[in-house]
Design an enzyme around this catalytic site. Structure first.
Site, short mmCIF file in Angstrom:
data_model
loop_
_atom_site.label_atom_id
_atom_site.label_comp_id
_atom_site.label_asym_id
_atom_site.label_seq_id
_atom_site.Cartn_x
_atom_site.Cartn_y
_atom_site.Cartn_z
N SER A 244 46.76 42.97 39.29
CA SER A 244 47.14 41.89 38.44
C SER A 244 46.07 41.96 37.18
CB SER A 244 46.93 40.53 39.22
OG SER A 244 45.53 40.40 39.53
N LYS A 245 46.14 41.04 36.34
CA LYS A 245 45.22 40.90 35.33
C LYS A 245 43.81 40.80 35.51
CE LYS A 245 47.90 40.26 31.41
NZ LYS A 245 49.01 39.34 31.87
N ARG A 246 43.32 40.16 36.77
CA ARG A 246 41.82 40.06 37.11
C ARG A 246 41.53 41.65 37.34
NH1 ARG A 246 41.92 40.00 43.06
NH2 ARG A 246 43.70 39.86 43.78
N GLY A 248 41.94 43.89 35.61
CA GLY A 248 41.43 44.74 34.52
C GLY A 248 42.87 44.82 33.77
#
Length: 474
Positions: A244-246, A248
RNA sequence: GCUCCCAUCGUCUAGCGGUCCAGGACGUCGGCCUCUCACGCCGAAAACACGGGUUCGAUUCCCGUUGGGAGUACCA
């Protein structure tokens, strides 16, 4: 063979989707098949045309073209589901007429309640099939259409990655195939589109394995041949959880912007979850020759930026220098180099820094000193204090004299002239190299002395060394 | 919760019953090369999740445990 990639235009092209697109493309190219691109835009809430444009752009950037689809057409179009809405109704009517589907007037709330009760009993949440045998007609009011799924037996399919996957029909719900709004639902639409487009092999992510038996049921109800399937494992974040975005960057676009070459991303994406002996580096052409479903791994793979970075440097060293220089050009501008300064020195300059950088961003950071105005150089004060000292003045002075006498400004001629002088004077190259390097770059690290002198050009070299000498006087 | 899927070095993977005191790559550490840094080269540490079977013999086959992932919508 007919394969397809079917993204939803609800965001940028995700690296997971990109790998699915790549696998499909590779198969089509390897076996002389047809690669179809289909846009699944029936989610009216989230679908946006600009995302579609963005996805096509990223696919092309990776080098993946399509034989049928948006912008190129084809004989089984249209290729956007919202433009195919009139295709689905007749199939639903047919299933209704044949008693293989039925109308259901249960409210979403009531169905949800029933599900909760089942969960409370430790069972799998399903619709209780209250309307299944009511034979409701078209005038029953607001209703959905559900598939009349078999109650007993199993629904099986053979997967190229996982082998035989069996599901007890008791686990399969009477899924909704047409919403109360009249719009058909994803699982139904994919099947119809794949049938009409003649898709013979479905390659997609593992998140769809649980959908597959439901879809197989639809193929069977329709009496259509079931395609072959291959479900590739998912790409996970470095910690093993869903990427996921967390973790990167997750979009192809962001890797492009971060200075990764398409060759490297494609190479990495393919090798994550697929292997071919001990080979690590593959060009797209080599992948077309080597790719096979049998090489796909079953377990999910974690995203490892370090390996991507290594591959990126590997590819920066492999691509044609002139090509690399052109791709690096916008990154140099972004790093502060005046566009007009990026002249014929760009290719030789890039050649001196590509093995010292892992992305185009780093390449530009390492090589921008060649093109920056003298006054804009970034000075490493510690390097200046250490190397641009009074003791270096006679060395720089002497070197300047030598360089002024060099007319053939080539690596070979420069090396020959400087080494001859160093030897004649009894200097050590090590003594002179660092003061020169700091004078030219402002930094204590950088390309080799002679290649750097050659690449930076005579006027800039002489000017900066003279300035360095003056600075060394204190 | 329930269903499905998966499980070899930190990571990506090779291995498809004996050739494995487990091979390659990234990363890490050490050395060489050297005008700095980097590249390159050489070398090192580093794994078969656990427990039962099956078998003359299991990393490889079966079952269970544990762990991880996915799905469970009138989203795709």
């Amino acid at each position: 063979m007919r394969v397809r990639f079917a993204p939803s235009p609800t965001g940028h092209l995700h690296i997971g989707g990109a790998r699915t697109a790549l696998f499909n493309w590779l198969l089509a190219r390897r076996h002389g098949g047809t690669y179809i691109l289909r846009i699944e835009d029936t989610d009216q809430e989230r679908s946006r045309r600009e995302y579609e444009v963005e996805i096509l752009r990223s696919l092309r950037w990776m080098g993946l073209d399509w034989d049928e689809g948006p912008e190129v057409g084809g004989s089984s179009g249209p290729y956007r589901q919202m433009e195919r809405l009139d295709h689905y109704g007749p199939y639903i009517e047919r299933l209704l007429a044949e008693g293989k589907a039925y109308r259901c007037t249960c409210s979403a709330e009531r169905v949800e309640e029933g599900r909760q009760q089942l969960v409370a009993q430790g069972l799998k949440p399903m619709y209780d099939r209250r309307c299944r045998d009511l034979a409701l007609g078209p005038d029953c009011g607001e209703h959905v259409v559900r598939l009349r799924a078999p109650l007993e037996g199993t629904t099986d399919f053979s997967d190229h990655v996982r082998g035989l996957v069996q599901t007890a029909n008791a686990e399969l719900d009477d899924l909704v195939i047409r919403r109360s709004s009249g719009l058909p639902v994803y699982n139904f639409v994919v099947v119809i589109d794949d049938i009409e487009m003649g898709v013979s092999l479905v390659v997609r992510g593992e998140d769809h394995v649980n959908n597959t038996p439901k879809q197989v049921l639809i193929y069977q109800a329709l009496g259509a041949p079931v395609p072959e399937f291959a479900h590739a494992p998912l790409i996970l974040g470095p910690d093993g959880s869903r990427l996921s975005k967390r973790h990167g960057a997750t979009s192809v676009r962001s890797y492009e912007e971060d200075g990764y070459l398409a060759e490297a991303l494609v190479n990495y994406l393919c090798r994550l979850g697929w292997s071919h002996g001990d080979q690590e580096v593959f060009s797209l052409g080599e992948l077309v020759q080597a790719f096979a479903l049998s090489g796909i791994t079953k377990a999910g793979g974690r995203w490892d930026v370090d390996k991507l970075r290594w591959l990126n440097q590997t590819w920066m060293k492999r691509v044609d220098p002139a090509d690399l220089a052109e791709r690096a050009r916008p990154f140099f501008v972004a790093a502060g180099a005046p566009p007009e300064a990026l002249d014929e020195r760009l290719v030789p300059a890039v050649l001196t820094v590509r093995e010292r950088a892992w992305t185009l961003v780093e390449l530009a950071a390492a090589g921008r000193f060649y093109f920056l105005p003298d006054e804009a150089l970034a000075w490493d004060e510690a390097a200046v204090a250490k190397h641009l000292v009074p003791a270096a003045v006679p060395l720089l002075e002497g070197l300047l004299g030598v360089l002024e006498g060099v007319s053939d400004w080539s690596v070979e001629a420069l090396e020959e002239a400087v080494k001859a002088w160093v030897e004649a004077e009894g200097h050590k190259l090590g003594k002179i190299a660092q003061p020169v390097r700091v004078s030219l770059t402002g930094q204590a690290t950088g390309p080799g002395l002679f290649e750097m002198l050659a690449a930076i050009g005579r006027p800039t070299a002489l000017r900066r060394i003279a300035a360095g000498r003056d600075r060394a006087r204190g």
